[in-house]
Design a protein around this motif. Structure first.
Motif, PDB file in Angstrom:
ATOM      1  N   GLU A  50      69.260  29.751  48.882  1.00 48.91           N
ATOM      2  CA  GLU A  50      69.576  30.675  47.798  1.00 48.91           C
ATOM      3  C   GLU A  50      68.904  32.038  47.915  1.00 48.91           C
ATOM      4  OE1 GLU A  50      66.546  27.656  46.041  1.00 48.91           O
ATOM      5  OE2 GLU A  50      68.065  27.758  47.619  1.00 48.91           O
ATOM      6  N   ASP A  51      67.639  32.059  48.373  1.00 45.12           N
ATOM      7  CA  ASP A  51      66.967  33.364  48.451  1.00 45.12           C
ATOM      8  C   ASP A  51      67.564  34.224  49.565  1.00 45.12           C
ATOM      9  OD1 ASP A  51      65.929  31.569  50.295  1.00 45.12           O
ATOM     10  OD2 ASP A  51      63.899  32.412  50.244  1.00 45.12           O
ATOM     11  N   ALA A  52      67.990  33.587  50.669  1.00 45.11           N
ATOM     12  CA  ALA A  52      68.632  34.349  51.743  1.00 45.11           C
ATOM     13  C   ALA A  52      69.960  34.943  51.264  1.00 45.11           C
ATOM     14  CB  ALA A  52      68.855  33.438  52.953  1.00 45.11           C
ATOM     15  N   VAL A  53      70.711  34.164  50.497  1.00 42.27           N
ATOM     16  CA  VAL A  53      71.983  34.663  49.965  1.00 42.27           C
ATOM     17  C   VAL A  53      71.736  35.849  49.036  1.00 42.27           C
ATOM     18  CG1 VAL A  53      73.972  34.108  48.524  1.00 42.27           C
ATOM     19  CG2 VAL A  53      73.124  32.435  50.182  1.00 42.27           C
ATOM     20  N   ALA A  54      70.734  35.728  48.156  1.00 42.95           N
ATOM     21  CA  ALA A  54      70.448  36.798  47.206  1.00 42.95           C
ATOM     22  C   ALA A  54      70.023  38.081  47.926  1.00 42.95           C
ATOM     23  CB  ALA A  54      69.374  36.355  46.231  1.00 42.95           C
ATOM     24  N   LYS A  55      69.167  37.945  48.945  1.00 41.83           N
ATOM     25  CA  LYS A  55      68.728  39.124  49.694  1.00 41.83           C
ATOM     26  C   LYS A  55      69.902  39.775  50.418  1.00 41.83           C
ATOM     27  CE  LYS A  55      64.067  37.248  50.444  1.00 41.83           C
ATOM     28  NZ  LYS A  55      63.290  38.239  49.675  1.00 41.83           N
ATOM     29  N   LEU A  56      70.769  38.941  51.001  1.00 44.27           N
ATOM     30  CA  LEU A  56      71.962  39.464  51.682  1.00 44.27           C
ATOM     31  C   LEU A  56      72.842  40.232  50.711  1.00 44.27           C
ATOM     32  CD1 LEU A  56      74.100  39.456  54.049  1.00 44.27           C
ATOM     33  CD2 LEU A  56      74.923  37.311  53.057  1.00 44.27           C
ATOM     34  N   THR A  93      76.215  20.474  47.017  1.00 47.37           N
ATOM     35  CA  THR A  93      76.613  21.885  46.885  1.00 47.37           C
ATOM     36  C   THR A  93      76.549  22.388  45.444  1.00 47.37           C
ATOM     37  OG1 THR A  93      78.923  21.161  46.823  1.00 47.37           O
ATOM     38  CG2 THR A  93      78.079  21.930  48.924  1.00 47.37           C
ATOM     39  N   GLN A  94      76.873  21.551  44.484  1.00 46.53           N
ATOM     40  CA  GLN A  94      76.828  22.020  43.100  1.00 46.53           C
ATOM     41  C   GLN A  94      75.429  22.469  42.719  1.00 46.53           C
ATOM     42  OE1 GLN A  94      78.907  20.361  39.277  1.00 46.53           O
ATOM     43  NE2 GLN A  94      76.969  19.273  39.501  1.00 46.53           N
ATOM     44  N   CYS A  95      74.444  21.656  43.080  1.00 47.86           N
ATOM     45  CA  CYS A  95      73.052  22.010  42.761  1.00 47.86           C
ATOM     46  C   CYS A  95      72.667  23.312  43.459  1.00 47.86           C
ATOM     47  CB  CYS A  95      72.131  20.868  43.191  1.00 47.86           C
ATOM     48  SG  CYS A  95      70.436  21.040  42.617  1.00 47.86           S
ATOM     49  N   GLY A  96      73.096  23.460  44.716  1.00 46.42           N
ATOM     50  CA  GLY A  96      72.785  24.682  45.451  1.00 46.42           C
ATOM     51  C   GLY A  96      73.429  25.920  44.843  1.00 46.42           C
ATOM     52  N   LEU A  97      74.660  25.771  44.364  1.00 47.21           N
ATOM     53  CA  LEU A  97      75.329  26.900  43.723  1.00 47.21           C
ATOM     54  C   LEU A  97      74.616  27.319  42.447  1.00 47.21           C
ATOM     55  CD1 LEU A  97      79.018  25.804  44.306  1.00 47.21           C
ATOM     56  CD2 LEU A  97      77.985  27.901  45.185  1.00 47.21           C
ATOM     57  N   SER A 133      73.106  31.063  42.062  1.00 45.57           N
ATOM     58  CA  SER A 133      73.551  31.921  40.964  1.00 45.57           C
ATOM     59  C   SER A 133      72.378  32.363  40.098  1.00 45.57           C
ATOM     60  CB  SER A 133      74.604  31.199  40.125  1.00 45.57           C
ATOM     61  OG  SER A 133      74.095  30.001  39.572  1.00 45.57           O
ATOM     62  N   LYS A 134      71.393  31.495  39.918  1.00 44.27           N
ATOM     63  CA  LYS A 134      70.220  31.864  39.116  1.00 44.27           C
ATOM     64  C   LYS A 134      69.446  33.003  39.782  1.00 44.27           C
ATOM     65  CE  LYS A 134      67.115  31.359  35.839  1.00 44.27           C
ATOM     66  NZ  LYS A 134      67.433  31.695  34.439  1.00 44.27           N
ATOM     67  N   ILE A 135      69.258  32.913  41.091  1.00 39.62           N
ATOM     68  CA  ILE A 135      68.508  33.960  41.781  1.00 39.62           C
ATOM     69  C   ILE A 135      69.305  35.263  41.831  1.00 39.62           C
ATOM     70  CG2 ILE A 135      67.508  34.634  44.001  1.00 39.62           C
ATOM     71  CD1 ILE A 135      66.565  31.874  44.413  1.00 39.62           C
ATOM     72  N   LEU A 136      70.611  35.158  41.965  1.00 40.17           N
ATOM     73  CA  LEU A 136      71.428  36.370  41.929  1.00 40.17           C
ATOM     74  C   LEU A 136      71.274  37.096  40.593  1.00 40.17           C
ATOM     75  CD1 LEU A 136      74.675  35.039  43.666  1.00 40.17           C
ATOM     76  CD2 LEU A 136      73.141  36.796  44.569  1.00 40.17           C
ATOM     77  N   LEU A 137      71.197  36.346  39.518  1.00 36.73           N
ATOM     78  CA  LEU A 137      70.964  36.964  38.215  1.00 36.73           C
ATOM     79  C   LEU A 137      69.613  37.669  38.194  1.00 36.73           C
ATOM     80  CD1 LEU A 137      72.318  34.170  35.829  1.00 36.73           C
ATOM     81  CD2 LEU A 137      73.362  36.377  36.300  1.00 36.73           C
ATOM     82  N   ARG A 138      68.616  37.051  38.791  1.00 37.09           N
ATOM     83  CA  ARG A 138      67.284  37.681  38.843  1.00 37.09           C
ATOM     84  C   ARG A 138      67.309  38.972  39.663  1.00 37.09           C
ATOM     85  NH1 ARG A 138      64.004  34.968  35.477  1.00 37.09           N
ATOM     86  NH2 ARG A 138      63.892  32.711  35.720  1.00 37.09           N
ATOM     87  N   TYR A 139      68.117  38.989  40.712  1.00 40.38           N
ATOM     88  CA  TYR A 139      68.227  40.174  41.563  1.00 40.38           C
ATOM     89  C   TYR A 139      69.183  41.220  40.982  1.00 40.38           C
ATOM     90  CZ  TYR A 139      65.591  38.676  45.726  1.00 40.38           C
ATOM     91  OH  TYR A 139      64.604  38.322  46.611  1.00 40.38           O
ATOM     92  N   GLY A 140      69.841  40.876  39.896  1.00 40.50           N
ATOM     93  CA  GLY A 140      70.782  41.812  39.299  1.00 40.50           C
ATOM     94  C   GLY A 140      72.055  41.982  40.106  1.00 40.50           C
ATOM     95  N   VAL A 141      72.480  40.927  40.806  1.00 40.17           N
ATOM     96  CA  VAL A 141      73.681  40.986  41.638  1.00 40.17           C
ATOM     97  C   VAL A 141      74.833  40.266  40.921  1.00 40.17           C
ATOM     98  CG1 VAL A 141      74.746  40.321  43.827  1.00 40.17           C
ATOM     99  CG2 VAL A 141      72.341  41.032  43.773  1.00 40.17           C
ATOM    100  N   PRO A 142      75.890  40.969  40.550  1.00 36.60           N
ATOM    101  CA  PRO A 142      77.037  40.298  39.921  1.00 36.60           C
ATOM    102  C   PRO A 142      77.794  39.464  40.945  1.00 36.60           C
ATOM    103  CG  PRO A 142      77.520  42.621  40.261  1.00 36.60           C
ATOM    104  CD  PRO A 142      76.091  42.424  40.659  1.00 36.60           C
TER     105      PRO A 142
END
Length: 349
Positions: free
Chosen positions: A84-90, A118-122, A126-135
């Motif tokens: 998740e953190d790699a996805v958010a940074k990307l 996969t559901q848990c991973g999604l 999504s939680k980290i994306l919200l923290r990063y401010g990524v829609p």
């Protein structure tokens, strides 16, 4: 029909503790599906031997691959739990419309082992994306061949087309708005500052001169008039000279749109043009709209932008049409008369 063609950045992600083999199987299934839909995509095969994102330290390199390729949107299938953190940074670095999805898990194996989660991973991503401010957008866990996946993916692609066509659009503005039309007032500075949208102005004097010059010497005029007639266009009570000016106006606007790389045009359609050239532009507006260059009446720049959004969001090849919401049906509660003076493309007939 001009639609923004989307180049997709494909970034399948996995987590180290789950099956690599199963992750690669789903990566292949997804790529095959995208190819069957003729989607232009860039993958991460040059990132590592798996072509998967699972190391946060590789997120910057992955972002550079997509930025250098000029992608318009990101699709991040979680081929298992994902990182998740790699996805958010990307996603934070690429700054493009983002879609999340993961395949629906089968039942656990006999020994209790689960292949993906996969559901848990999604949820985590999504939680980290919200923290990063990524829609982001997402598709619920589903099979690659399911209608749910196809509908969700194609809806996202349409939204990405619309977003990319809107940002940095160039709107040709023919003259000022009609004096009484306060409803079409815009803030040109805000359009440029917030979304990079430029207006490209031209005067009716320029249009008049250009059209009259074309009538005298443009060799394309004859073929354009012949094309009108071959398609059954009826010019009632119009002599050949007037029809020639209509054809010249179409050619002039097309040349201008190509020269200035215009996304759409907002035209002050009455009544100065009638005085200058003795024609109304409604038919020409419909011709350009049918060709994928929407033309909005009455110098309605917001209307032109809306037309671009609708044209690119549509999953069909049908052109847009520009109209007023005029009256409610006298009796039917859910009916409305959509009317305007005639800028509707002939393809809608």
């Amino acid at each position: 029909m001009q639609k923004k063609q989307i180049k997709l950045g494909l970034a399948p992600t996995r987590r180290r503790v789950f099956s690599v083999e199963d992750s690669l199987k789903y990566k292949k299934l997804i790529e095959e599906k995208l190819k069957s839909w003729k989607i232009d995509f860039v993958n991460l095969d040059s990132l590592n031997k798996e072509g998967l994102l699972f190391d946060r330290l590789e997120a910057g390199r992955a972002a550079k691959i997509f930025i250098d390729a000029g992608v318009d949107a990101l699709f991040v299938p979680h081929v298992n739990f994902g990182t998740e953190d790699a996805v958010a940074k990307l996603a934070k670095e690429v700054q493009k419309p983002l879609l999340l999805w993961g395949p629906r898990d089968e039942a656990p194996l006999a020994d209790g082992t689960r292949l993906r989660d996969t559901q848990c991973g999604l949820f985590a991503t999504s939680k980290i994306l919200l923290r990063y401010g990524v829609p982001f957008s997402y598709i619920v866990n589903s099979r690659v061949d399911s209608p749910v996946f196809e509908r969700g993916f194609k809806n996202f692609l349409a939204a990405a087309r619309a977003a990319n066509s809107f940002l940095k659009a160039r709107i040709g503005q023919v003259s000022t708005r009609p004096g009484d039309f306060y409803t079409v007032i815009i803030n040109e500075g805000e359009l440029l500052e917030r979304w990079g949208i430029e207006t490209v102005p031209i005067t009716l004097v320029d249009v008049e001169k250009g059209v009259l010059d074309m009538v005298k010497k443009d060799k394309r005029l004859k073929d354009t008039v012949a094309d009108f007639k071959a398609r059954g266009v009826k010019f009632k009570d119009m002599d050949d000279e007037t029809v020639g000016r209509v054809a010249a106006l179409k050619l002039y606007l097309l040349d201008w749109a190509e020269r200035e790389n215009l996304s759409a045009i907002a035209f002050q359609c009455w009544d100065a043009l009638q005085l200058a050239l003795g024609i109304v532009p409604c038919f020409v507006d419909s011709e350009l709209t049918a060709m994928g260059i929407p033309v909005a009446c009455e110098t309605d720049i917001n209307g032109a932008l809306t037309s671009i959004l609708l044209q690119n969001a549509s999953i069909t090849e049908s052109p847009t049409f520009f109209c007023d919401l005029t009256i409610r049906h006298p009796e039917k509660e859910n009916s409305e008369l959509l009317w305007h003076c005639g800028p509707f493309p002939h393809e809608l007939v």
